[in-house]
Design an enzyme around this catalytic site. Structure first.
Site, short mmCIF file in Angstrom:
data_model
loop_
_atom_site.label_atom_id
_atom_site.label_comp_id
_atom_site.label_asym_id
_atom_site.label_seq_id
_atom_site.Cartn_x
_atom_site.Cartn_y
_atom_site.Cartn_z
N ARG A 183 19.71 5.84 -40.38
CA ARG A 183 19.90 5.40 -39.17
C ARG A 183 19.57 6.27 -38.21
O ARG A 183 20.01 6.69 -37.04
CB ARG A 183 21.51 5.18 -38.92
CG ARG A 183 22.16 4.15 -39.55
CD ARG A 183 23.32 3.49 -39.05
NE ARG A 183 23.82 2.42 -39.69
CZ ARG A 183 24.86 2.85 -40.84
NH1 ARG A 183 25.13 3.97 -41.09
NH2 ARG A 183 25.37 1.62 -41.45
N GLU A 222 -8.81 4.91 -24.69
CA GLU A 222 -7.74 5.12 -23.85
C GLU A 222 -7.90 5.96 -22.77
O GLU A 222 -7.00 6.12 -21.53
CB GLU A 222 -6.73 5.32 -25.02
CG GLU A 222 -6.38 4.38 -25.99
CD GLU A 222 -5.67 3.17 -25.65
OE1 GLU A 222 -4.98 3.27 -24.49
OE2 GLU A 222 -5.35 2.11 -26.62
N GLU A 226 9.98 -0.06 -21.05
CA GLU A 226 9.25 -1.11 -20.67
C GLU A 226 9.68 -2.26 -20.03
O GLU A 226 9.29 -3.36 -20.30
CB GLU A 226 8.13 -1.60 -21.87
CG GLU A 226 6.99 -2.19 -21.17
CD GLU A 226 5.84 -2.38 -22.22
OE1 GLU A 226 5.40 -1.49 -23.03
OE2 GLU A 226 5.17 -3.62 -22.31
N ARG A 281 5.94 0.90 -17.26
CA ARG A 281 5.37 1.24 -18.43
C ARG A 281 4.20 0.00 -18.81
O ARG A 281 3.26 0.42 -19.73
CB ARG A 281 6.37 1.48 -19.53
CG ARG A 281 5.77 1.91 -20.80
CD ARG A 281 6.58 2.53 -21.77
NE ARG A 281 5.98 2.92 -23.10
CZ ARG A 281 6.49 3.88 -24.02
NH1 ARG A 281 7.67 4.08 -23.89
NH2 ARG A 281 5.73 4.08 -25.06
N ASN A 325 -0.64 -1.00 -20.30
CA ASN A 325 -1.31 -2.06 -21.18
C ASN A 325 -2.37 -2.60 -20.58
O ASN A 325 -2.88 -3.58 -20.96
CB ASN A 325 -0.32 -3.10 -21.52
CG ASN A 325 0.92 -2.78 -22.32
OD1 ASN A 325 0.89 -1.76 -23.08
ND2 ASN A 325 2.15 -3.33 -22.07
N HIS A 370 -5.21 -4.30 -22.50
CA HIS A 370 -4.50 -5.09 -24.04
C HIS A 370 -4.27 -6.36 -24.25
O HIS A 370 -4.26 -6.77 -25.00
CB HIS A 370 -3.21 -4.25 -24.01
CG HIS A 370 -3.48 -2.84 -24.30
ND1 HIS A 370 -4.00 -1.76 -23.59
CD2 HIS A 370 -2.92 -2.06 -25.48
CE1 HIS A 370 -3.76 -0.85 -24.17
NE2 HIS A 370 -3.19 -0.75 -25.26
N HIS A 391 -5.94 -7.40 -27.17
CA HIS A 391 -4.98 -7.56 -28.63
C HIS A 391 -5.55 -9.19 -29.15
O HIS A 391 -5.50 -9.18 -30.26
CB HIS A 391 -3.54 -7.66 -27.98
CG HIS A 391 -2.93 -6.26 -28.18
ND1 HIS A 391 -1.83 -6.25 -27.33
CD2 HIS A 391 -3.10 -5.32 -28.82
CE1 HIS A 391 -1.38 -4.77 -27.89
NE2 HIS A 391 -2.22 -4.42 -28.66
P1 NAD Z 1 -5.97 5.55 -37.34
O1 NAD Z 1 -4.48 6.35 -37.77
O2 NAD Z 1 -6.22 4.60 -38.50
O3 NAD Z 1 -7.01 6.85 -37.57
C1 NAD Z 1 -8.27 6.50 -37.60
C2 NAD Z 1 -9.03 6.86 -38.74
O4 NAD Z 1 -9.24 8.21 -38.64
C3 NAD Z 1 -8.44 7.12 -40.18
O5 NAD Z 1 -9.30 6.70 -41.25
C4 NAD Z 1 -7.76 8.16 -40.41
O6 NAD Z 1 -7.68 8.58 -41.73
C5 NAD Z 1 -8.86 9.01 -39.75
N1 NAD Z 1 -8.49 10.46 -39.11
C6 NAD Z 1 -7.47 10.52 -38.40
N2 NAD Z 1 -7.51 11.95 -37.96
C7 NAD Z 1 -8.71 12.58 -38.23
C8 NAD Z 1 -9.23 13.60 -38.31
N3 NAD Z 1 -8.77 14.67 -37.62
N4 NAD Z 1 -10.35 13.89 -38.92
C9 NAD Z 1 -11.14 13.05 -39.73
N5 NAD Z 1 -10.38 11.70 -39.80
C10 NAD Z 1 -9.23 11.55 -39.05
O7 NAD Z 1 -6.12 5.14 -35.97
P2 NAD Z 1 -5.75 5.39 -34.57
O8 NAD Z 1 -6.77 4.96 -33.67
O9 NAD Z 1 -5.42 6.84 -34.54
O10 NAD Z 1 -4.46 4.72 -34.33
C11 NAD Z 1 -4.48 3.09 -34.29
C12 NAD Z 1 -2.87 2.76 -34.47
O11 NAD Z 1 -2.19 3.16 -33.29
C13 NAD Z 1 -2.92 1.13 -34.61
O12 NAD Z 1 -2.15 0.79 -35.40
C14 NAD Z 1 -2.39 1.08 -33.08
O13 NAD Z 1 -1.40 -0.18 -32.94
C15 NAD Z 1 -1.32 2.24 -32.70
N6 NAD Z 1 -1.22 2.38 -31.41
C16 NAD Z 1 0.28 2.89 -30.89
C17 NAD Z 1 0.45 3.18 -29.77
C18 NAD Z 1 1.97 3.57 -29.48
O14 NAD Z 1 2.37 3.72 -28.18
N7 NAD Z 1 2.78 3.68 -30.60
C19 NAD Z 1 -0.44 3.00 -28.87
C20 NAD Z 1 -1.77 2.73 -29.03
C21 NAD Z 1 -1.97 2.68 -30.73
N1 GLY Z 2 0.49 2.21 -25.57
C1 GLY Z 2 1.41 1.95 -24.63
C2 GLY Z 2 2.74 2.40 -24.53
O1 GLY Z 2 3.10 3.43 -24.97
O2 GLY Z 2 3.82 1.86 -23.51
#
Ligand code: NAD
Ligand code: GLY
Length: 372
Positions: free
Chosen positions: A121, A185, A237, A241, A245, A248, A252
């Protein structure tokens, strides 16, 4: 080292941004975590680059470290992988006083955060983001989730970390394509939320492009500050917030219509932002000069072309399944000036169709051009 605070009463936390500050991490962790066991969650790529260093630092801080390494990529953001983390934590005997630490990009952060929110939890959680996207966006603000076979991020929570530790040195190994996806971003914050960041990026673009360490530190800190302020005001949100987006809705839809295999998230968001500028023009929310400025800014990264097989109706079908729809209406964040945006539900489907045609039929370049 720069510090940004996310103000959320008893759930407030700090985001620390800096270069070559690994040696300061033990003290920072000891301030926010109780001593004992930690599950260090990473993906294979990041673990091979930074895993041993992180383990050494955690051990130096007195923690007993249990690494949990997942395959890289979006395919790992699943309940299946979350279950593997629960299993690793149970086998290691992690109790309620322990913590999960995410070392990686948005995939690792979202998955580890989701698992931390639900294991026993809720256990403590720290983010060490290693992609530009994770450093400016996903590690901040507490959105954690896994994907469902029927859609992305459909199972998740708002669960804030205890600390976000942004070590800029990690960006030196980040592949160029991933850096540019994260840059989208950054461009989002400047173009929709903060005119001074937009101006600074326009003026110093070569420094950003070349990953100049001090400019990157400035920009990443600015992005975190913008997001921290918004999240502090609207954690769940219910209002502003949603401005985060920007880009997006169409972004998306493009990702979903291509089964999340063709675009990186940031690449799709950049196309979505250009589509939003075109929609804002159709609704007369933006002056042509303002639109030209924003599109010129997006052109510095460039829009990824659509796959030849992608059709307008596939993208429109994906738009209709958007989880952020309100009743039958798609919600769009549209620019109302450089560095300013608003939330609109009056975009008609014929406007969206016209804008998508510009993208699909003109190799992306149609979205960057102005008719006026
Ligand atoms: P990712 O985590 O898949 O990383 C991209 C690639 O880079 C991977 O192959 C990873 O192994 C590699 N990598 C990471 N750091 C590295 C480094 N320092 N050196 C070499 N390689 C490295 O992708 P991302 O773009 O970081 O994240 C995408 C995800 O984030 C999606 O699932 C998306 O939905 C999510 N996201 C979440 C939020 C949120 O608010 N929680 C906001 C935007 C996106
Ligand atoms: N990436 C959008 C949010 O965190 O609200």
């Amino acid at each position: 080292m720069k510090t940004v605070k996310v103000e959320l009463a008893e759930r407030s936390y700090e985001i620390i941004v800096g270069s070559n500050m690994w040696e300061n991490l033990p003290a920072a962790l000891k301030e926010v975590l109780r001593p004992g066991k930690v599950l260090l969650v990473s993906d294979e790529n990041v673990f091979s680059l930074y895993g041993q260093r992180a383990i050494g630092i955690l051990q130096e801080a007195g923690f007993k470290v249990f690494p949990a390494v997942i395959p890289p990529g979006e395919g790992s953001k699943t309940l299946y992988r979350a279950n593997e983390l629960y299993t690793a934590a149970i086998k290691a005997g992690l109790d309620r006083k322990t913590a999960f630490i995410a070392l990686g990009g948005g995939v690792v952060g979202d998955l580890a955060g989701f698992a931390a929110a639900t294991y026993l939890r809720g256990v403590d959680f720290v983010q060490i983001p290693t992609t530009l996207l994770a450093q400016v966006d996903s590690s901040v603000g507490g959105k954690v989730a896994v994907n469902h076979e029927l859609g992305k991020n459909l199972v998740g929570a708002f669960y804030q970390p205890k600390l976000v530790w942004i070590e800029l040195e990690t960006l030196t190994t980040l592949p160029r394509r991933e850096f540019l996806a994260g840059a989208a971003e950054v461009v989002k914050y400047g173009s929709a939320l903060d005119l001074s960041l937009l101006e600074s990026l326009e003026k110093n673009w070569p420094a950003f492009w070349e990953k100049d360490a001090s400019f990157l530190a400035e920009v990443i800190t600015a992005c975190c500050r913008i997001k921290a302020e918004i999240v502090s005001q609207d954690e769940k949100e219910k209002g502003i917030r949603a401005l985060l987006n920007f880009g997006h809705t169409v972004g998306h839809a493009l990702e979903a219509a291509t089964s999340y295999r063709y675009y990186l998230h940031g690449e799709a968001v950049l196309i979505g932002m250009a589509a939003a500028v075109q929609l804002a023009l159709l609704l007369e929310l933006l002056k042509p000069d303002e639109a030209r400025r924003l599109l010129g800014f997006f052109a510095r990264i460039g829009l990824k072309e659509a796959p030849a097989s992608l059709t307008r109706s596939e993208v429109l079908a994906a738009l209709k399944k958007d989880k952020k729809r309100s009743g039958k209406k798609s919600i769009f964040v549209l620019p109302v000036g450089p560095g300013r945006a608003g939330i609109f539900d009056n975009v008609t489907s014929s406007m969206v169709a016209a804008v998508l045609d510009r993208y699909l039929h003109e190799k992306g370049q149609g979205l960057l051009a102005l008719d006026v």
